[in-house]
Design an enzyme around this catalytic site. Structure first.
Site, PDB file in Angstrom:
ATOM      1  NE  ARG A  85      -6.200   5.173  -3.952  1.00  0.00           N
ATOM      2  CZ  ARG A  85      -5.699   4.427  -3.640  1.00  0.00           C
ATOM      3  NH1 ARG A  85      -5.013   4.077  -2.901  1.00  0.00           N
ATOM      4  NH2 ARG A  85      -6.528   3.089  -4.378  1.00  0.00           N
ATOM      5  CB  CYS A 117      -8.667  -1.116   1.188  1.00  0.00           C
ATOM      6  SG  CYS A 117      -8.077  -2.356   1.164  1.00  0.00           S
TER       7      CYS A 117
END
Length: 281
Positions: free
Chosen positions: A178, A237
């Protein structure tokens, strides 16, 4: 900062201990509440990530889990029977990602004694301790009064201004694919904040799912705090949840608490004027 299943078990029924079940699943928002009803640590109160530990999402403006409105979160603490003098123990299924969110929120309010159950419910079960299906009956307490310490966080604008600051390290708690933009299962744009460092939160844990020893965590975070390299560490995040796991782990290792960018990637990408990066740089 951590508590073992055996230690928590010895405190069941202790009026100064408040146990909070933080189980949640991003792909199934009802999972945590249903799991709580099916069995939880005796006396635990359930905290819903979306409803109790976050504010409502404002499409196109906020990330997926904005920080809760302070007065509403203080109201939830009162409903949960928590006072500022209590020892609060947070747990989830095991990794501590959602428990660390509650830990951070309470630290943001200046709560002194907040702990995470090491290994979570998985470790509790492995130790042979019972679960309960009885809903908790929180004690009646006065309103929780506190003022958040916003020195523990940065806004998107503040972070944008620090992207080229050599005295700042920005840690991304998401998994490497990611971070690199090779895949993005949740948010509409892939990639990462420029000059960020990939620091997956899972690397704070042993293969058994408990936190690594403090000396190992200290070695992991050492480069980010090295003298002359970084005076400020900022964590983010996808939505400001697993970043708290890195903050907790760094602090557990003895370092000053990193700052949180609570909006994280899902907020960052709402403004097309904010730069993005892909790959491993």
């Amino acid at each position: 900062m951590l508590i073992s299943p055996a230690s928590l078990h010895s405190h069941l029924g202790d009026a100064k201990y408040r146990i909070i079940d933080c189980r949640f699943a991003l792909n199934d928002p009802e999972y945590g509440r249903l799991a709580y009803l099916q069995g939880h640590i005796p006396g635990a109160v359930y905290a819903d990530l979306n409803k109790d530990l976050s504010a409502p999402v404002i499409p196109g403006k906020t990330g997926r889990h904005p920080l809760p409105e302070v007065h509403k979160f203080l109201g939830w603490l009162q409903q949960a029977g928590i006072t500022s003098e209590d020892t609060v123990v947070a747990y989830d299924d095991g990794p501590g990602a959602y428990a660390s969110r509650l830990w951070w929120l309470l630290k943001w309010l200046g709560h002194d004694d907040v702990r995470i159950l090491d290994g979570g419910l998985k470790a509790w079960r492995a130790a042979g301790y019972d679960l309960s299906t009885e809903p908790a009956a929180p004690k009646q307490v006065d309103a929780y009064e506190a003022t958040p310490d916003d020195r523990l966080l940065v806004t998107a604008e503040e972070l944008h201004s620090k992207l080229n600051d050599a005295s700042v390290n920005i840690l991304d708690a998401r998994a490497a694919p990611r971070f690199a933009g090779e895949m993005e299962p949740i948010d509409p744009v892939a990639g990462h904040i420029p000059n960020a460092i990939c620091a997956p939160f899972e690397e704070n844990l042993t293969p058994e799912g408990v936190f690594k020893p403090e000396e190992e965590l200290r070695r992991r975070f050492a480069n980010y705090y090295a003298h002359g390299k970084a005076w400020e560490v900022i964590c983010y995040c996808g939505s400001g949840v697993t970043a708290c796991h890195n903050i907790f782990s760094a602090h557990l290792a003895g370092y000053p608490m990193p700052k949180l960018y609570p909006g994280s990637w899902s907020e960052w990408i709402t403004d097309p004027n904010r730069p993005i990066a892909v790959g491993n740089e």
